[in-house]
Scaffold this motif. Structure first.
Motif, PDB file in Angstrom:
ATOM      1  N   ILE A   1     -18.030 -12.428 -50.322  1.00  0.00           N
ATOM      2  CA  ILE A   1     -16.773 -12.401 -51.142  1.00  0.00           C
ATOM      3  C   ILE A   1     -16.938 -11.748 -52.698  1.00  0.00           C
ATOM      4  N   TYR A   2     -18.169 -11.581 -53.104  1.00  0.00           N
ATOM      5  CA  TYR A   2     -18.360 -10.898 -54.817  1.00  0.00           C
ATOM      6  C   TYR A   2     -18.274  -8.976 -55.033  1.00  0.00           C
ATOM      7  N   ASN A   3     -19.145  -8.713 -52.764  1.00  0.00           N
ATOM      8  CA  ASN A   3     -19.127  -7.105 -52.880  1.00  0.00           C
ATOM      9  C   ASN A   3     -17.540  -7.026 -52.667  1.00  0.00           C
ATOM     10  N   ALA A   4     -16.444  -7.799 -51.970  1.00  0.00           N
ATOM     11  CA  ALA A   4     -15.074  -7.108 -51.893  1.00  0.00           C
ATOM     12  C   ALA A   4     -14.270  -7.121 -53.103  1.00  0.00           C
ATOM     13  N   PHE A   5     -14.640  -8.289 -53.867  1.00  0.00           N
ATOM     14  CA  PHE A   5     -14.190  -8.219 -55.235  1.00  0.00           C
ATOM     15  C   PHE A   5     -14.519  -5.917 -56.130  1.00  0.00           C
ATOM     16  N   LYS A   6     -16.354  -6.415 -55.742  1.00  0.00           N
ATOM     17  CA  LYS A   6     -16.319  -5.090 -56.840  1.00  0.00           C
ATOM     18  C   LYS A   6     -16.080  -4.053 -55.532  1.00  0.00           C
ATOM     19  N   ILE A   7     -15.731  -3.774 -54.732  1.00  0.00           N
ATOM     20  CA  ILE A   7     -14.526  -2.575 -54.766  1.00  0.00           C
ATOM     21  C   ILE A   7     -13.042  -2.298 -54.417  1.00  0.00           C
ATOM     22  N   ILE A   8     -11.966  -4.008 -54.608  1.00  0.00           N
ATOM     23  CA  ILE A   8     -11.073  -3.208 -54.434  1.00  0.00           C
ATOM     24  C   ILE A   8     -11.055  -3.328 -56.484  1.00  0.00           C
ATOM     25  N   ARG A   9     -11.387  -3.855 -57.362  1.00  0.00           N
ATOM     26  CA  ARG A   9     -11.550  -3.682 -58.365  1.00  0.00           C
ATOM     27  C   ARG A   9     -10.882  -1.752 -58.789  1.00  0.00           C
ATOM     28  N   PRO A  10     -12.110  -1.286 -58.762  1.00  0.00           N
ATOM     29  CA  PRO A  10     -11.896   0.563 -58.906  1.00  0.00           C
ATOM     30  C   PRO A  10     -11.187   1.180 -58.162  1.00  0.00           C
ATOM     31  N   ALA A  11     -10.960   1.095 -57.120  1.00  0.00           N
ATOM     32  CA  ALA A  11      -9.964   1.140 -56.322  1.00  0.00           C
ATOM     33  C   ALA A  11      -8.721   0.952 -56.761  1.00  0.00           C
ATOM     34  N   PHE A  12      -8.424  -0.558 -56.872  1.00  0.00           N
ATOM     35  CA  PHE A  12      -6.830  -0.266 -57.804  1.00  0.00           C
ATOM     36  C   PHE A  12      -6.538   0.289 -59.046  1.00  0.00           C
ATOM     37  N   GLU A  13      -8.077   0.958 -59.787  1.00  0.00           N
ATOM     38  CA  GLU A  13      -7.740   0.986 -61.306  1.00  0.00           C
ATOM     39  C   GLU A  13      -7.567   2.404 -60.800  1.00  0.00           C
ATOM     40  N   GLU A  14      -8.029   2.933 -59.612  1.00  0.00           N
ATOM     41  CA  GLU A  14      -7.961   4.614 -59.281  1.00  0.00           C
ATOM     42  C   GLU A  14      -6.808   4.350 -59.375  1.00  0.00           C
ATOM     43  N   ILE A  15      -5.990   3.933 -58.169  1.00  0.00           N
ATOM     44  CA  ILE A  15      -4.494   3.439 -57.599  1.00  0.00           C
ATOM     45  C   ILE A  15      -3.500   4.118 -59.195  1.00  0.00           C
ATOM     46  N   MET A  16      -4.327   3.269 -60.422  1.00  0.00           N
ATOM     47  CA  MET A  16      -3.270   2.852 -61.391  1.00  0.00           C
ATOM     48  C   MET A  16      -3.366   4.301 -62.180  1.00  0.00           C
ATOM     49  N   ASP A  17      -4.007   4.746 -62.419  1.00  0.00           N
ATOM     50  CA  ASP A  17      -4.460   6.393 -62.836  1.00  0.00           C
ATOM     51  C   ASP A  17      -5.165   6.173 -64.359  1.00  0.00           C
ATOM     52  N   LYS A  18      -6.022   5.395 -64.126  1.00  0.00           N
ATOM     53  CA  LYS A  18      -7.096   4.711 -65.178  1.00  0.00           C
ATOM     54  C   LYS A  18      -7.822   6.171 -65.197  1.00  0.00           C
TER      55      LYS A  18
END
Length: 295
Positions: free
Chosen positions: A196-213
């Motif tokens: 579960i920890y690794n899953a959230f570690k994956i999701i966060r930066p990918a979501f930031e990329e979609i938001m054009d961080k």
């Protein structure tokens, strides 16, 4: 520059294909060994490898789709398919953790025999294989700047974690003997927390990329530095960078001598753009806005 980008995408796809092949082999090895060796944790581990195959297949499709050239409906290309795939892989990890947790509790409540000793050998081989695969895929993902490839790497790491947990649980069950048959299932349950920890570690930066961080400051500074080297660029006023798949798009404001004519200023902007595209920074396109230099 373009051949380099194509080879990068091809490398990411080859890495994904390697992961799929190894995961398929491990499904059969762990599934058969778990059934014959009376280890429910090993059977659950085989299921986690099945999730690896599904997520890697999803990544393969996403990388192929992201390679499509820009069209009328997608003028910036299809690179966003890559972080979308990373998020879906993260959710696959969460689903796999839930599945393993549910069945671990079920197996804990079901009386069963102590796992066979040879299952430890199988798990040892699995751990070494998956950890090697994680390090290899992760290094490719970091070099290419691909969140989806990095996500795929962490999926392999989660598989290694569940295998380590199963190894510890089975070892304790064998050592402590009758009455401790369910320790391998408890180990699998605990491993779910790491997944579960690794899953959230994956999701966060990918979501930031979609938001054009904005990417790392080092990259933005490197892009600004290339533009500032042009002899007629007095100052780089603004530099905005966003990521699209394996490539970057740049929006830049440069200041030039206000006394030069429009044709000359336009030529300077094109030269700066060409220099950015010719760099090794994976820049797909650059929009250069020219402003007069204010003393």
């Amino acid at each position: 520059m373009e051949p380099l980008k194509r080879s990068s995408s091809a490398e990411a796809i080859r890495t994904t294909q390697l992961g799929i092949i190894i995961s398929i082999v491990l499904i059969f090895v762990k599934g058969i060994s778990g059934h014959l060796g009376q280890s429910y944790a090993l059977i659950a581990d085989a299921t986690e490898s099945g999730a690896d195959v599904i997520s890697s297949g999803l990544l393969w499709i996403a990388l192929k789709y992201a390679q499509r050239p820009p069209d009328k409906g997608h003028p910036y290309g299809h690179g966003k398919a890559e972080p979308v795939a990373a998020i879906l892989i993260g959710f696959f990890l969460l689903a796999a953790a839930g599945w393993i947790a549910y069945h671990s509790v079920e197996f804990i409540r079901t009386p069963h025999h102590i796992p066979k000793k040879y299952t430890l050998i199988v798990l040892g081989i699995v751990v070494l294989t998956k950890e090697f695969l994680f390090r290899y895929v992760y290094s490719i993902g970091k070099r290419l700047g691909s969140q989806a490839v990095i996500a795929d790497a962490y999926h392999h790491r989660s598989d290694a974690i569940t295998s380590i947990a199963a190894f510890i649980g089975i070892s304790l069950a064998i050592f402590l003997g009758k009455g401790y048959e369910g320790l391998d299932d408890w180990a699998a349950l605990i491993a779910c927390l790491f997944i579960i920890y690794n899953a959230f570690k994956i999701i966060r930066p990918a979501f930031e990329e979609i938001m054009d961080k904005a990417p790392a400051d080092e990259l933005v500074s490197a892009i600004s530095h290339i533009a500032s080297l042009h002899i007629e660029v007095k100052r780089v006023e603004k530099c905005f960078v966003r990521k699209m798949g394996l490539d970057y798009y740049v929006d830049m404001h440069i200041e030039v001598d206000g006394n030069i004519n429009v044709f000359h200023a336009h030529s300077v902007a094109h030269q700066v753009k060409d220099e950015l595209l010719a760099s090794d920074l994976y820049i797909k396109d650059a929009l250069i806005h020219v402003e007069p230099y204010d003393l």
